[in-house]
Design an enzyme around this catalytic site. Structure first.
Site, mmCIF file in Angstrom:
data_model
loop_
_atom_site.group_PDB
_atom_site.id
_atom_site.type_symbol
_atom_site.label_atom_id
_atom_site.label_comp_id
_atom_site.label_asym_id
_atom_site.label_seq_id
_atom_site.Cartn_x
_atom_site.Cartn_y
_atom_site.Cartn_z
ATOM 1 N N CYS A 19 0.910 -1.273 -0.120
ATOM 2 C CA CYS A 19 -0.012 0.052 -0.098
ATOM 3 C C CYS A 19 0.938 1.261 -0.010
ATOM 4 O O CYS A 19 1.535 1.687 1.027
ATOM 5 C CB CYS A 19 -0.823 -0.199 1.133
ATOM 6 S SG CYS A 19 -1.849 1.320 1.297
ATOM 7 N N CYS A 54 -0.406 4.101 2.168
ATOM 8 C CA CYS A 54 -0.130 3.996 3.506
ATOM 9 C C CYS A 54 1.191 4.102 3.988
ATOM 10 O O CYS A 54 1.580 4.729 5.184
ATOM 11 C CB CYS A 54 -0.653 2.489 3.962
ATOM 12 S SG CYS A 54 -2.173 1.942 3.238
ATOM 13 N N ASP A 55 2.148 3.546 3.257
ATOM 14 C CA ASP A 55 3.403 3.769 3.756
ATOM 15 C C ASP A 55 4.475 4.478 2.842
ATOM 16 O O ASP A 55 5.481 4.465 3.101
ATOM 17 C CB ASP A 55 3.960 2.182 3.474
ATOM 18 C CG ASP A 55 3.230 1.254 4.559
ATOM 19 O OD1 ASP A 55 2.862 1.923 5.515
ATOM 20 O OD2 ASP A 55 2.931 0.058 3.879
#
Ligand code: NAP
Length: 312
Positions: free
Chosen positions: A135, A138-139
């Site tokens: 992701c 997300c990261d």
């Protein structure tokens, strides 16, 4: 344990599930939506969508919030964070047991979506959270001024690679062929991006490092040459697999497990429909998931209505 009876129970609260819920509840069927985690599905993690008609540009989370509010308008009952223990689609009523409750449904719509495929190479699982991520939204911010690699040549790989250039100093796209599968417009943007470097005709053989990822072992599939590619992170975007745990084997599925439906979204079981990414479909988009949801719910509510007429 609480027991609930509904005309239609929808498994999965992404775009397909919410669209089905809206059409089902608006069609006067009592409707529940159950999700194993928070509602919103995959688009909740998309930074921005620019191909949902009428929405020129909208955050994925914002769009899904609108889907949810729309379903709320018609009284859909929502059950997030339900850990599903078993699903019996053959019985009548159909029964879904979670840790907290039992749901009985005249008709079930499966909208559980899909999840990222793993590379299946040495080091991949070991380095999840320490350099391996599925992701970018997300990261990605963890990779400020670092080097990352994206694996794959589809829309997801190329779009996420472009997203990662906001943070990373360099982004490799490692693709097993010398031509991308991504849409032309997306390809063109990537080719213009100076931070992106393509590694063609190559596959990842190993994710390597000590505490954190330091490099990938890659193989050129044309020359069989093996080399090390220095990177701090790797984001595999090589396609999806259906979320069908607990329902596997009850109905017709393809080789990867995607559920086979007819054009009313009916599966091989009467009263059971599958919509969105979980079904065998040529295009996995929010718009197609929403469309599937509408079709499936219309036919699920017709099925429920016919059952009620038989009982009367
Ligand atoms: P995809 O289109 O199936 O692409 C998967 C990519 O990974 C392909 O390039 C494939 O290579 C490669 N691949 C597959 N297995 C591999 C393996 N074991 N090792 C190395 N590479 C492998 O998947 P996706 O990009 O996740 O997209 C899924 C769906 O969502 C598609 O319908 C896509 O159009 C849609 N989507 C749309 C958008 C958008 O429109 N904005 C954004 C994201 C996703 P080959 O090309 O050689 O097969």
């Amino acid at each position: 344990m609480e027991t609930f009876d509904f005309d239609v129970v929808i498994l999965g609260g992404g775009p397909a599930g919410f669209s089905a819920a809206l059409y089902s509840a608006r069609g006067a069927a009592s409707t529940a939506i159950i999700d194993i985690s928070m509602l919103g599905g995959q688009p909740s993690n998309y930074l921005e969508l620019e191909n949902y008609p009428g929405m020129m540009k909208i955050g994925g989370y914002d769009l899904m919030e609108k889907f949810e509010q729309h379903a709320d308008m018609f009284g859909v009952q929502k059950f997030p964070m339900q850990e599903i223990e078993s699903v019996d689609l053959i019985s009548n009523p159909k029964i879904i047991k979670t840790k907290e409750a039992e749901f009985r449904a005249k008709s079930v719509i499966i909208a559980t979506g899909a999840k990222p495929m793993k590379l299946g190479v040495k080091g991949e699982l070991e380095f999840i959270g320490r350099g391996v991520s599925y992701c970018a939204v997300c990261d990605g911010a963890f990779y400020q001024d670092k080097v990352v690699a994206v694996v794959g040549g589809g829309n997801s790989a190329v779009e996420e690679a472009m997203y990662l250039t906001k943070f990373a100093s360099k982004v490799y796209i490692i693709h097993r062929r010398n031509e991308l599968r991504a849409d032309k417009i997306i390809q063109e943007r990537a080719f213009k991006n100076e931070k992106i470097e393509f590694v063609w005709d190559s596959i990842v053989e190993e994710v390597a490092g000590s505490d954190l990822v330091t490099h990938l072992v890659i193989k050129n599939v044309k020359t069989n040459e093996i080399s090390n590619l220095k990177t701090n992170g790797v984001f595999p975007y090589i396609g999806m697999l259906p979320n069908v745990e607990n329902i596997n084997g009850q109905m017709e599925q393809d080789a990867k497990g995607f559920i086979i439906t007819d054009n009313t979204m009916k599966t091989s079981i009467d009263g059971v429909y599958a919509v969105g990414d979980v079904r065998n479909t040529p295009l996995r988009q929010v718009i197609t998931a929403a469309s599937d949801g509408a079709v499936g719910a219309v036919y699920a509510t017709k099925y429920v209505q016919a059952l009620k007429e038989v009982i009367v």
